[in-house]
Design an enzyme around this catalytic site. Sequence first.
Site, PDB file in Angstrom:
ATOM      1  CB  SER A  48     -53.644 102.303  -2.838  1.00  0.00           C
ATOM      2  OG  SER A  48     -53.432 101.156  -2.102  1.00  0.00           O
ATOM      3  CG  HIS A  90     -52.650  98.798  -6.807  1.00  0.00           C
ATOM      4  ND1 HIS A  90     -53.883  99.255  -7.203  1.00  0.00           N
ATOM      5  CD2 HIS A  90     -52.653  98.830  -5.454  1.00  0.00           C
ATOM      6  CE1 HIS A  90     -54.593  99.558  -6.125  1.00  0.00           C
ATOM      7  NE2 HIS A  90     -53.873  99.307  -5.061  1.00  0.00           N
ATOM      8  CD  GLU A 111     -55.283  99.516 -10.821  1.00  0.00           C
ATOM      9  OE1 GLU A 111     -56.268 100.030 -11.347  1.00  0.00           O
ATOM     10  OE2 GLU A 111     -54.751  99.990  -9.794  1.00  0.00           O
ATOM     11  CG  ASN A 125     -58.046 102.133  -5.158  1.00  0.00           C
ATOM     12  OD1 ASN A 125     -59.027 101.390  -5.087  1.00  0.00           O
ATOM     13  ND2 ASN A 125     -56.892 101.838  -4.608  1.00  0.00           N
TER      14      ASN A 125
HETATM   15  P1  NAD Z   1     -50.430  97.358   6.887  1.00  0.00           P
HETATM   16  O1  NAD Z   1     -50.403  98.485   7.830  1.00  0.00           O
HETATM   17  O2  NAD Z   1     -51.327  96.205   7.161  1.00  0.00           O
HETATM   18  O3  NAD Z   1     -48.968  96.763   6.713  1.00  0.00           O
HETATM   19  C1  NAD Z   1     -47.819  97.542   6.528  1.00  0.00           C
HETATM   20  C2  NAD Z   1     -46.667  96.756   7.135  1.00  0.00           C
HETATM   21  O4  NAD Z   1     -45.461  97.361   6.740  1.00  0.00           O
HETATM   22  C3  NAD Z   1     -46.669  96.756   8.665  1.00  0.00           C
HETATM   23  O5  NAD Z   1     -46.652  95.421   9.119  1.00  0.00           O
HETATM   24  C4  NAD Z   1     -45.396  97.490   9.044  1.00  0.00           C
HETATM   25  O6  NAD Z   1     -44.779  96.959  10.195  1.00  0.00           O
HETATM   26  C5  NAD Z   1     -44.543  97.267   7.804  1.00  0.00           C
HETATM   27  N1  NAD Z   1     -43.521  98.300   7.603  1.00  0.00           N
HETATM   28  C6  NAD Z   1     -43.663  99.623   7.627  1.00  0.00           C
HETATM   29  N2  NAD Z   1     -42.492 100.234   7.335  1.00  0.00           N
HETATM   30  C7  NAD Z   1     -41.594  99.241   7.111  1.00  0.00           C
HETATM   31  C8  NAD Z   1     -40.214  99.213   6.787  1.00  0.00           C
HETATM   32  N3  NAD Z   1     -39.525 100.330   6.600  1.00  0.00           N
HETATM   33  N4  NAD Z   1     -39.610  98.014   6.653  1.00  0.00           N
HETATM   34  C9  NAD Z   1     -40.307  96.874   6.815  1.00  0.00           C
HETATM   35  N5  NAD Z   1     -41.610  96.842   7.139  1.00  0.00           N
HETATM   36  C10 NAD Z   1     -42.249  98.015   7.286  1.00  0.00           C
HETATM   37  O7  NAD Z   1     -50.745  98.007   5.476  1.00  0.00           O
HETATM   38  P2  NAD Z   1     -51.350  97.292   4.177  1.00  0.00           P
HETATM   39  O8  NAD Z   1     -52.829  97.426   4.192  1.00  0.00           O
HETATM   40  O9  NAD Z   1     -50.730  95.967   4.037  1.00  0.00           O
HETATM   41  O10 NAD Z   1     -50.833  98.267   3.045  1.00  0.00           O
HETATM   42  C11 NAD Z   1     -49.504  98.231   2.566  1.00  0.00           C
HETATM   43  C12 NAD Z   1     -49.434  98.960   1.246  1.00  0.00           C
HETATM   44  O11 NAD Z   1     -50.314  98.317   0.328  1.00  0.00           O
HETATM   45  C13 NAD Z   1     -49.859 100.406   1.269  1.00  0.00           C
HETATM   46  O12 NAD Z   1     -49.073 101.124   0.367  1.00  0.00           O
HETATM   47  C14 NAD Z   1     -51.308 100.362   0.804  1.00  0.00           C
HETATM   48  O13 NAD Z   1     -51.738 101.554   0.231  1.00  0.00           O
HETATM   49  C15 NAD Z   1     -51.207  99.279  -0.225  1.00  0.00           C
HETATM   50  N6  NAD Z   1     -52.464  98.595  -0.526  1.00  0.00           N
HETATM   51  C16 NAD Z   1     -53.342  98.263   0.449  1.00  0.00           C
HETATM   52  C17 NAD Z   1     -54.514  97.599   0.117  1.00  0.00           C
HETATM   53  C18 NAD Z   1     -55.478  97.172   1.196  1.00  0.00           C
HETATM   54  O14 NAD Z   1     -56.616  96.827   0.854  1.00  0.00           O
HETATM   55  N7  NAD Z   1     -55.097  97.143   2.433  1.00  0.00           N
HETATM   56  C19 NAD Z   1     -54.783  97.269  -1.207  1.00  0.00           C
HETATM   57  C20 NAD Z   1     -53.847  97.588  -2.185  1.00  0.00           C
HETATM   58  C21 NAD Z   1     -52.691  98.263  -1.832  1.00  0.00           C
END
Ligand code: NAD
Length: 707
Positions: free
Chosen positions: A413, A434, A446, A484
Site C-alpha cells: 500500500s 494494489h 491501482e 492512500n
Molecule cells: P495480513 O497481516 O492480514 O496478512 C499477511 C499474511 O502474510 C499473513 O497471513 C502472514 O502469515 C503472511 N506472510 C508473511 N510473510 C510471509 C512469507 N514470507 N511467506 C508467506 N506468507 C507470509 O496483512 P494484509 O492486511 O493482508 O496485508 C498484506 C499486504 O496488503 C500489505 O502489504 C498491505 O499493505 C497490503 N494491503 C492491505 C490492505 C488492507 O486493507 N488490509 C489493502 C491494500 C493493500
Amino acid sequence: MAGNAVLKSGLAGHVLTLVLAHPPVNALGYVLRCQLADALEKAFADPTIRAIVIGGGDALFSAGADVAEFGSPSAFRTPNLTSLIAMLDAAPKPVIAALTGNAIGGGLELALACHYRVGTLKTTIAFPEVHLGLIPGAQGTQRLPRLVGVEAALNIMLSGQPVAIGQLSGGRFLDRIAEGDVLTAAQDFAVGLADKPGKPPRVRDLPLDEAKAEAFLGFARTMIAPQARHLEAPLRLVDALEAAVKKPFDKGAAEELAIFRGLIETPQSRALRHVFFAERMSGKIDGLPADTPKRTIEQVGIVGAGTMGAGIATAFLSAGFAVTLAEMSGEALARGVGSIRKALESGVKRGKITAEAFGATLARLAPVTDLAALSTADLIVEAVFEDMAVKKGLFEKLDALAKPGAILASNTSTLDLDAIAAITKRPGDVVGLHFFSPAHVMRLLEIVRGKATSDDVLATAMELAKRLRKVPVLARVCDGFIGNRMVNAYFEQALLLIEEGASPDQVDKAIEGWGMAMGPFRMSDMAGNDIGWAIRKRHYAEDPGCYQAIIADRLCAAGRFGQKSSAGWYRYPPGARKGENDPFVAALIAACRLERGITPRRIGAEEIVQRLVYALANEGARLLDEGIAQRASDIDVVYVQGYGFPPHRGGPMHLIEEAGIADVIRTMRDFARRNGPDAAFWAPAPLLERAAATGLSLAQLCKGDVA
Ligand code: NAD
C-alpha cells in the site's frame, strides 16, 4: 445480402431485412440512423415490400445511444431516435424487431416502436439511463409500461439492470418466441403478416388504464425517496410513468422529453456521465500502443493468505484462474482457505456464482506452504506483511524460483516498489497490483508502474484487471500511490477539524449526509487505527516538521484500534451494530486542544464538507503535477470506486472544476487566513494555481487527459 457501412439489407420475397451492423455494440450513431431512416423510407414507398424486419448482432441487438456522440451536436441531429420512431409510428406496413441479442436503452426504444417483436425468453432488455442521472428519452417510459405493466417497467428503469424477457409479466412483450435462429423466426413471422390488411398495430395505442397504477406510483415515490436521497432521476422516472398512466400518449411523451432535457443539464447527470467516461478512460495508458504484446496469464501464485491474500485469491478463482496460495504455516494457510471458502459461499448465497460452479472454483485452489510450488506460475502476487525487509526477502526468493517471463506483483500500500524491484534481477517484470479490501468485492485496482516496469507487463496488468472485472487505474510510485496518499491528506484535515472544534461524529455525519459512503473516523475504526498510526510514525521519522496528529496518536496509544478492539473513535459495545459516541474520546480531544492552546469553535456541516473534499482535490492536483496519476479523471475513478465518493458528485477533481477552481482557491485562502491549526495545510497545489490563472481545465493542463 448487399452490405454498406453500418446497415445490411436483404430482400427475400416481400420481406426486407435490415440488420444493424455497427460494431462493437450497434450504437445508434448518426450514420446508422441516417442509413436506417433512408432504408425505411424507401421500403415504405416500395410496393413490392410488404414487411420489414430489423435485426441486430448475436450478443446485442443494440446498446442504444452512441456514447462517442454524447455532448456533441451529432447526438440529437436528425434523423434522431425520436424521428426514427415517428417514422415507425406512421409506417404503412409492419416492421418487426428481431431481437437477435440484448436490447439496451435506445436500442430497446427502437424495438418498442416496432409493430412486433420476435426473440427468445433469454434475451435481455435494459434501460440503464438512471446510472447516468437520466431517464429514457425516446418514449421508453411511455411504451414499456404498455407492454409489461407499470410496476415491472418502473423496476426495470430504476435498477438499470438487464432483465430476461422470460421474467417479464403479462407475456405481451414478444409477439413470437423464436425457437431457433431469431432472424429466421422473425422473417417467417413477417411472411405471415405480409398480406394482413390495414395499418399495423402500435404499442403507443395500447391502453394503459391500470386501476392500481396510481396507487402503486404513490407507494413507489415514498419507497424511492429515502433510497434516492441525493438522486434526481429515480423520482423523475416515477413522474414520467405517471404521465404515461394519466395523459394521452403524445402528452406523456412530451413530458418524458421535457424531464429528460431537464436532467441532462443537471450537475448530477454531468457528474455521473463524467464517471462513466472516466472509467472507460482509466484502462488506457498514455503512450502505450494498443497493440503492445501481452503475456499469457492462466496460473496465478499468491503469497500470504491474510486479509488481502485471501481476498485476492477469491477474486482470481472467481474469474476462472488456477491459484496456488502460499503461506508460512499450515495454520495461517488453513485460516486463509477458510476465508476464501466463506467468501465463495456468500457469493453462492448472493447469486454471484452457482452452487455447481462453487466446487469447481474451489478445486482450482492449491494451498501450499512451500514457495517452490509457485515456479510454474505466470503471475505471482505478493500480499505479505507491509514490511520492506519481509518484502525484499520474499522477492529475492521469488526471483530465484519464478519461471522466466513470470510477472512478479506486489500488493504493497505504501512501500517503494522500485526498491522491491531492485532486489530482483528482473525489475522489468515487477509491477504493483494494489487491490482494495475486501479484494474480491472492491472494483478498484491501482496498477503501479515502477521505474523499470516493462510495457508488456503494464499492458498485461490492464488486461488482467478486465478479466478480474476490476476498474484499473495506473499510478506511479509514491508513498500511498493515488488513493492512500490522498486519504492521508483527507484524514489529516479531518483531524484538524476535530482539533479546531468539531467532534468525530459531527465530521462523519456531515460528509455522510453529503453522500460519502462512510465518514473518515468510522472508516478508520473499520480499517484499524493502528495502520494509520504506523504510517504516521514513519512520516514523523522521515519528516520531523510534518503535522503531528497528537489526538489520533494518543487514541492509538490507549489501545483504541477501532472495531477490532471494540473501541476507537467510537465505542463498540457487544452486539452494537454501530459505534457509539464515547466520553473518553471527547475528553481526550478536549485535553489535546487545551495543550495546543486552541479555543474550540462551532464548525458547520458545509465547512466540514468543503474542507474534506478540497483536501482531497488539492492533494490530487499535486499527484497530477508529480505525474503519479495520468489524468484528473483517473483520480475521480479511484475515489468513486475505492473510497465511497458519491458518483453523482463526480469525484473530487470533477467537483472542484464544477465549483470553479479560482473560487476553490479563494476558499482555500480563506481557510488559511483564519489562522486555525490548519493554516499551513491550505497552500493551493501549483496545478490549481495554473488552472485558475489560465482558465484551462485540468484535462487541458495535463496532456493526454479526457478532452
Ligand atoms: P495480513 O497481516 O492480514 O496478512 C499477511 C499474511 O502474510 C499473513 O497471513 C502472514 O502469515 C503472511 N506472510 C508473511 N510473510 C510471509 C512469507 N514470507 N511467506 C508467506 N506468507 C507470509 O496483512 P494484509 O492486511 O493482508 O496485508 C498484506 C499486504 O496488503 C500489505 O502489504 C498491505 O499493505 C497490503 N494491503 C492491505 C490492505 C488492507 O486493507 N488490509 C489493502 C491494500 C493493500
